[in-house]
Design an enzyme around this catalytic site. Structure first.
Site, short mmCIF file in Angstrom:
data_model
loop_
_atom_site.label_atom_id
_atom_site.label_comp_id
_atom_site.label_asym_id
_atom_site.label_seq_id
_atom_site.Cartn_x
_atom_site.Cartn_y
_atom_site.Cartn_z
N CYS A 70 39.27 40.54 45.57
CA CYS A 70 40.66 40.40 46.06
C CYS A 70 41.00 38.94 45.47
O CYS A 70 40.07 37.91 45.72
CB CYS A 70 40.51 40.29 47.75
SG CYS A 70 41.91 39.25 48.41
N CYS A 179 46.32 40.49 41.08
CA CYS A 179 45.87 40.96 42.57
C CYS A 179 45.46 42.31 41.89
O CYS A 179 45.78 43.12 40.82
CB CYS A 179 47.02 41.12 42.94
SG CYS A 179 47.06 42.22 44.61
#
Length: 265
Positions: A70, A179
């Protein structure tokens, strides 16, 4: 050694797929914090608390090494919490920055609002290549599109075109998927960029560095198990993950344990 991966949802599966390709013998525990998705709109304090809870739980599961799958957690929590644990904890920002800086001089980064506001990518890239110019664009609509399975079509193209327009205007030569959800949109994103733009997937960069750091036995062809856990609905996650894993995973819902008192501040 058991490796822990975590993300807010499906995005980290891009990292898991790369591990399955490069390190098929590596046992993995994957945790998706779906009850608190998305992380990109959370405050730094919230993200640090969530990450501490996840790392505490990983310790209880016998995990020895963690890769934050992440970017938002890597940008905001890794510098703060990594030293608090005996676990080896790594992230995505540094490997992706190294990959981008090798050839890029006009680098675009698309990421969550929290990652963009941290300027973690700009700092990491310019520390390696001070003359590099970096433009960061927040793309808050991308994660809901991916989590909702909406990856193609005019709606996605319209949203992507709007986010990419300022980067195309700056004539970027490199684009970082800041991302882990965003590579799912690569067909649309790539179609909207000039053919000369090189795209950097942090999953590929991070797993390449992880593979280099692990013993050769982890690179054998024997397939190791991956165990999936979520903080939200396990059935919904399994259904959403199926197209990306090519199998229907067994997913267990867990309630993260409370943090020790010393870590609640």
């Amino acid at each position: 050694m058991v490796l822990g991966l975590f993300d807010s949802g499906l995005g980290g599966l891009t990292v898991l797929r790369e591990i399955a390709r490069r390190l098929p013998a590596q046992p993995v525990i994957y945790f998706a914090d779906t009850a608190r998705l998305p992380y990109g709109s959370r405050t730094p304090a919230e993200i640090c608390r969530y990450v501490r809870e996840i790392l505490h739980w990983f310790e209880q599961q016998g995990v020895q090494r963690v890769l934050m799958a992440c970017n938002t957690s890597s940008a905001l929590a890794l510098p703060v919490v990594a030293s608090e644990y005996a676990l080896k904890v790594g992230g995505l920002i540094a490997p992706a920055a190294r990959a981008a800086a090798r050839r890029g001089r006009r680098i675009g980064v698309i990421a969550t609002a929290a990652t963009v506001q941290s300027h973690a990518y700009t700092r990491a890239i310019q520390a390696l290549t001070p003359r590099a110019q970096v433009w960061e664009v927040a793309c808050p609509e991308f994660v809901p599109l991916v989590e909702g399975g909406r990856l193609l079509g005019e709606e996605v193209r319209s949203v992507a075109r709007r986010y990419l327009a300022p980067l195309v205007e700056q004539r970027i030569d490199t684009l970082v998927y800041g991302c882990t959800h965003y590579p799912y949109l690569a067909p649309v994103i790539g179609d909207l960029l000039p053919a000369s733009v090189r795209c950097v997937d942090p999953a590929v960069a991070a797993v390449a560095e992880l593979a280099a750091a692990l013993p050769p036995s982890r690179r054998l062809e024997t397939r190791a198990a991956c165990h999936f856990f979520v903080s939200g609905d396990p059935v919904r996650f399994a259904q959403a993950a199926y197209p990306w894993l090519d199998y229907y995973p067994q997913v267990q819902a867990v309630a993260l344990p409370p943090l020790p008192a010393a870590q609640t501040n």
